[in-house]
Design an enzyme around this catalytic site. Structure first.
Site, mmCIF file in Angstrom:
data_model
loop_
_atom_site.group_PDB
_atom_site.id
_atom_site.type_symbol
_atom_site.label_atom_id
_atom_site.label_comp_id
_atom_site.label_asym_id
_atom_site.label_seq_id
_atom_site.Cartn_x
_atom_site.Cartn_y
_atom_site.Cartn_z
ATOM 1 C CD GLU A 41 -1.094 -0.009 3.540
ATOM 2 O OE1 GLU A 41 -1.918 -1.280 3.794
ATOM 3 O OE2 GLU A 41 -1.676 0.771 4.288
ATOM 4 C CB CYS A 96 3.548 7.768 2.429
ATOM 5 S SG CYS A 96 4.294 6.449 3.708
ATOM 6 C CB CYS A 111 7.916 -4.699 8.513
ATOM 7 S SG CYS A 111 9.006 -3.998 9.371
ATOM 8 C CB CYS A 129 7.084 -1.593 16.119
ATOM 9 S SG CYS A 129 8.750 -1.340 15.530
ATOM 10 C CB CYS A 149 3.775 -1.202 13.539
ATOM 11 S SG CYS A 149 3.716 -1.077 11.769
ATOM 12 C CB CYS A 184 0.899 2.291 10.316
ATOM 13 S SG CYS A 184 1.261 3.935 10.604
HETATM 14 N N1 SAH Z 1 9.953 0.933 9.370
HETATM 15 C C1 SAH Z 1 10.114 2.513 9.423
HETATM 16 C C2 SAH Z 1 9.099 2.968 8.396
HETATM 17 C C3 SAH Z 1 7.809 2.569 8.504
HETATM 18 S S1 SAH Z 1 6.639 2.940 9.848
HETATM 19 C C4 SAH Z 1 10.273 3.214 10.649
HETATM 20 O O1 SAH Z 1 9.963 2.466 11.660
HETATM 21 O O2 SAH Z 1 10.279 4.241 10.978
HETATM 22 C C5 SAH Z 1 6.351 4.637 9.711
HETATM 23 C C6 SAH Z 1 6.080 5.454 10.839
HETATM 24 O O3 SAH Z 1 4.768 4.947 11.424
HETATM 25 C C7 SAH Z 1 6.988 4.844 12.065
HETATM 26 O O4 SAH Z 1 7.412 6.185 12.605
HETATM 27 C C8 SAH Z 1 6.037 4.002 12.990
HETATM 28 O O5 SAH Z 1 6.430 3.894 13.947
HETATM 29 C C9 SAH Z 1 4.736 4.556 12.990
HETATM 30 N N2 SAH Z 1 3.756 3.683 13.018
HETATM 31 C C10 SAH Z 1 3.465 2.576 12.910
HETATM 32 N N3 SAH Z 1 2.248 2.129 13.528
HETATM 33 C C11 SAH Z 1 1.656 3.217 13.944
HETATM 34 C C12 SAH Z 1 0.456 3.260 14.629
HETATM 35 N N4 SAH Z 1 -0.470 2.347 14.915
HETATM 36 N N5 SAH Z 1 0.187 4.655 14.909
HETATM 37 C C13 SAH Z 1 1.141 5.803 14.637
HETATM 38 N N6 SAH Z 1 2.139 5.517 13.941
HETATM 39 C C14 SAH Z 1 2.456 4.367 13.780
#
Ligand code: SAH
Length: 347
Positions: A93, A106, A113, A117, A120, A334
């Site tokens: 996406e 974006c 991935c 985390c 996410c 995300c």
């Molecule tokens: N892997 C990279 C890029 C992808 S995530 C990274 O970690 O930066 C892009 C951003 O979205 C990151 O800052 C991530 O922590 C955030 N993100 C992921 N899930 C989220 C959520 N549920 N709410 C808010 N931000 C989120």
């Protein structure tokens, strides 16, 4: 022999391929322009290339092209979320975001991935595969063509960890930046990482003028380890030290992203600790009210908490902004759309 995606190659790499085929290398720029300026999807459209060479190319290469599977437009803010099929049942996406300073896309750098985390959605089913440079660029081209709007900014902040797919992402940056293609300026490209420290140093050596964004999300190792497994590999102080050196060497301010999760990382004490850790850094903190994800029970911090957190940083001289929540009505956050699509289809 498996064919190679010619769209993933820089003009220099195409020139090398041509010379291996016994062809004139000046054709490389012409081919690159067809792929990245005119953005064609077949060799037959390359009308200034001889039929014989087009056939040779067709035997050795293919041209990746993501196909639009679904599109959701936000009625609130003009955000458009795209779900692409990039072949072989692989779904990714991307998001189109109109801003007053220019239109931004974006992009995803991986299908899924493996960083894990806990907040996410992109990581819930693990890593499916790395995306090729051409597949990342294709997201931008398809969105530009579909919206009819010029894209001036690219954020590598969709699904996936770009520094876990280093070579392909680097080629993507070179390709999208090339003045023979879209010519998106380095300062209009942002790469967001969860903090793979050795790769940050590797990137630093290239002294690119891109913006580095670091997903910090915690003021200390205890909290960070409880939500981001990568923090077990790289302690927060090593990460911040790498970011400081990165800013010193590139003269570019680093952005820290900090998703505020109620009761996890959003107290006043957390803000004070974060301010202390970032003291003296050339940085900017972007606070993100966490998006709900079905697979976890995290709740967004209250408006008052977000404001209070921001003021602690501000009072300590740290530049801070709160991210606007774009596309909240279309699951634009995300990896949620891909996840839901895959769940419904059982793929
Ligand atoms: N892997 C990279 C890029 C992808 S995530 C990274 O970690 O930066 C892009 C951003 O979205 C990151 O800052 C991530 O922590 C955030 N993100 C992921 N899930 C989220 C959520 N549920 N709410 C808010 N931000 C989120």
């Amino acid at each position: 022999m498996d064919k190679t995606d010619i769209k993933s190659l820089t003009a220099d790499e195409i020139a090398e391929e041509l010379s291996a085929l016994g062809e004139k290398t000046f054709r490389a720029v012409q081919i690159f322009e067809w792929l990245h300026a005119k953005q064609v999807s077949s060799f037959d459209e390359m009308t200034n290339i001889s039929k014989a060479l087009r056939e040779k190319l067709d035997n050795k290469f293919y041209i990746s092209s993501p196909y639009i599977l679904q599109k959701l437009s936000s009625h609130k803010d003009g955000t458009v979320k795209y779900l692409f099929d990039i072949g072989g049942n692989t779904i990714i996406e991307s998001v189109f975001m109109p801003y007053n300073y220019g239109n931004s896309v974006c992009v995803s750098s991986q299908a899924g991935c493996r960083m894990g985390c806990s907040f996410c959605a992109s990581t819930v089913d693990g890593l499916e595969r790395n995306l090729l440079a051409g597949e990342i660029a294709g997201q931008v081209y398809q969105i530009q063509s579909d919206t009819g709007k010029r894209i001036s900014n690219v954020v590598i902040m969709g699904s996936g960890e770009p520094l876990d797919n280093y070579d392909n992402v680097l080629n993507f940056i070179k390709i999208i930046n090339s003045d023979k293609g879209m010519g998106i300026g380095m300062r209009h490209i942002t790469l967001s990482t969860c903090g793979i420290v050795d790769k940050i140093y590797k990137l630093m050596e290239l002294r690119l003028q891109i913006t580095l964004a670091i997903s910090l999300h915690a003021p200390n190792d205890d909290i960070r380890r409880s939500i981001m497994p990568v923090a077990n590999r790289y302690p927060i102080d090593e990460l911040i030290c790498a970011a400081k050196k990165y800013a010193d060497v590139t003269k570019r301010r680093v952005t820290y992203e900090y998703a505020l999760i109620r009761g996890v990382n959003d107290s006043r004490e957390n803000a004070v600790e974060l301010a202390g850790r970032l003291h003296g850094s050339m940085c900017h903190v972007n606070l993100i009210p966490v998006n709900d994800v079905k697979e976890n029970n995290y709740i967004r911090s209250s408006e008052e908490n977000i404001k209070a957190f921001a003021s602690v940083l501000d009072d300590n001289g740290i530049e801070v902004t709160v991210r606007r929540r774009l596309g909240s009505d279309i699951n634009a956050a995300c990896g949620q759309l891909r996840k839901r699509y895959k769940d419904n289809r059982g793929v």
